[in-house]
Design a protein around this motif. Structure first.
Motif, mmCIF file in Angstrom:
data_model
loop_
_atom_site.group_PDB
_atom_site.id
_atom_site.type_symbol
_atom_site.label_atom_id
_atom_site.label_comp_id
_atom_site.label_asym_id
_atom_site.label_seq_id
_atom_site.Cartn_x
_atom_site.Cartn_y
_atom_site.Cartn_z
ATOM 1 N N TRP A 156 0.896 -1.302 -0.049
ATOM 2 C CA TRP A 156 -0.003 -0.013 -0.052
ATOM 3 C C TRP A 156 0.901 1.384 -0.076
ATOM 4 C CZ3 TRP A 156 -0.384 4.485 2.518
ATOM 5 C CH2 TRP A 156 -1.810 5.366 2.265
ATOM 6 N N GLU A 172 0.910 8.445 -12.799
ATOM 7 C CA GLU A 172 1.016 6.932 -13.321
ATOM 8 C C GLU A 172 2.333 5.996 -12.653
ATOM 9 O OE1 GLU A 172 -0.827 7.125 -17.685
ATOM 10 O OE2 GLU A 172 0.537 8.505 -17.408
ATOM 11 N N TYR A 173 2.118 4.854 -12.594
ATOM 12 C CA TYR A 173 3.323 4.088 -12.430
ATOM 13 C C TYR A 173 3.353 2.777 -13.584
ATOM 14 C CZ TYR A 173 0.968 0.227 -9.902
ATOM 15 O OH TYR A 173 0.304 -0.730 -9.640
ATOM 16 N N LYS A 175 3.723 -0.814 -14.424
ATOM 17 C CA LYS A 175 3.607 -2.132 -14.062
ATOM 18 C C LYS A 175 3.452 -3.128 -15.138
ATOM 19 C CE LYS A 175 0.177 -4.978 -11.206
ATOM 20 N NZ LYS A 175 -1.163 -5.012 -10.536
ATOM 21 N N VAL A 180 -0.025 2.793 -15.382
ATOM 22 C CA VAL A 180 -1.420 2.527 -14.459
ATOM 23 C C VAL A 180 -1.514 3.872 -13.989
ATOM 24 C CG1 VAL A 180 -2.315 1.133 -12.733
ATOM 25 C CG2 VAL A 180 -0.906 -0.160 -14.228
ATOM 26 N N VAL A 182 -2.887 6.275 -11.188
ATOM 27 C CA VAL A 182 -3.232 6.088 -9.476
ATOM 28 C C VAL A 182 -4.136 7.236 -9.337
ATOM 29 C CG1 VAL A 182 -2.021 6.179 -7.504
ATOM 30 C CG2 VAL A 182 -0.984 5.258 -9.372
ATOM 31 N N LYS A 183 -5.031 7.041 -8.393
ATOM 32 C CA LYS A 183 -5.975 7.980 -7.887
ATOM 33 C C LYS A 183 -5.565 8.861 -7.027
ATOM 34 C CE LYS A 183 -10.614 7.949 -5.422
ATOM 35 N NZ LYS A 183 -11.660 7.261 -4.574
ATOM 36 N N ALA A 192 -1.860 4.106 -4.291
ATOM 37 C CA ALA A 192 -2.253 2.673 -4.911
ATOM 38 C C ALA A 192 -2.588 1.737 -4.001
ATOM 39 C CB ALA A 192 -1.254 2.206 -5.617
ATOM 40 N N SER A 193 -3.808 1.201 -3.487
ATOM 41 C CA SER A 193 -4.288 0.690 -2.534
ATOM 42 C C SER A 193 -3.681 -0.760 -2.454
ATOM 43 C CB SER A 193 -5.841 0.464 -2.500
ATOM 44 O OG SER A 193 -6.335 0.064 -3.550
ATOM 45 N N SER A 194 -3.269 -1.270 -3.611
ATOM 46 C CA SER A 194 -2.625 -2.536 -3.722
ATOM 47 C C SER A 194 -1.265 -2.487 -3.818
ATOM 48 C CB SER A 194 -2.934 -3.280 -5.143
ATOM 49 O OG SER A 194 -4.492 -3.661 -5.200
ATOM 50 N N MET A 196 2.940 -0.909 -5.156
ATOM 51 C CA MET A 196 3.533 -0.669 -6.172
ATOM 52 C C MET A 196 4.640 -1.638 -6.260
ATOM 53 S SD MET A 196 3.596 3.180 -7.316
ATOM 54 C CE MET A 196 2.066 4.252 -7.056
#
Length: 235
Positions: A156, A172-173, A175, A180, A182-183, A192-194, A196
């Motif tokens: 996280w 963005e990052y 992957k 991707v 990111v909010k 990024a809740s999941s 990086m």
């Protein structure tokens, strides 16, 4: 909650920004030395409060840089205006301020300035004055910076962009070879809740005028700040 003067109209809270990219790309995009106008002047009002440089945008206190302001509720836009700068013309002068906070009780066009900034455009005892203001680029030094939020890990992570010359539109990052998005959260971190992963992580930020910068963060470690490789251009 921070201390507030008699003339401040607000408490901390959430809000929404309605300044659009179209407004930031108006016909008045002029260059003044190291400052670029990002829109036309518009009418408004200014009040003042006992600012510290910290606030809703999640920045550290800035005692050596107190020309700061809080953005009104309709134009705060989920923190998208954080770190942007505005040029404010008042009855007795002009000041450039950095947006570090929100003003939930302020109507559209209203900026709540630090006491120091307000004193540059009007007598403090006036408390509330008519102004005109516009967004401008920030006169920052050095590259953009990335702040890793406390509590972050490879599973996280929250990342805040700092020291940016132009407003940030997207983060963005990379992957598996793809970008991707990111909010952005209301407290001005891209989350990024999941996670990086542990890093290195390749990231990309986009300014409101479409400019992009790519950087590689060497690791994801809570409370670390990393310098980027470059800064957005005025042109």
């Amino acid at each position: 909650m921070r201390a507030s003067s008699l003339f401040s109209l607000r408490n901390l809270g959430t809000a929404a920004w309605v300044l659009t990219l179209a407004a930031c790309s108006s016909s008045s995009e002029e260059i003044y030395g190291e400052i670029r106008a990002l829109g036309d002047f518009r009418g408004g009002i200014a009040t003042w409060y006992d600012a510290t440089g910290a606030g809703h945008c999640g920045y550290d206190a800035s005692p050596n840089d107190m020309d700061v302001a809080a953005m009104n509720a309709p134009e705060f836009s989920n923190s998208a205006v954080c770190g942007s700068c505005a040029e404010v013309e008042g009855p007795q002068g002009t000041v450039r301020v950095r947006i570090v906070d929100s003003c939930p009780e302020c109507a559209s066009g209203h900026l709540d300035l630090s006491k120091q900034a307000f004193a540059k455009i009007a007598p403090i005892n006036d408390g509330r004055v008519t102004t005109q203001w516009r967004l401008v680029s920030c006169a920052v030094q050095g590259p953009v910076r990335y702040r890793i939020k406390e509590g972050s890990s490879e599973w996280w992570v929250g990342i805040q962009v700092r020291n940016h010359r132009l407003p940030i539109q997207k983060f963005e990052y990379q992957k598996n070879g793809s970008w991707v998005e990111v909010k952005r959260e209301p407290y001005n971190y891209f989350v990024a809740s999941s996670g990086m992963g542990p890093g290195p992580v390749k990231v990309r930020i986009t300014a409101t005028d479409g400019q992009k910068l790519e950087d590689t963060l060497p690791e994801i470690k809570a409370e670390k700040t990393f310098d980027g490789a470059a800064q957005f251009s005025l042109q």
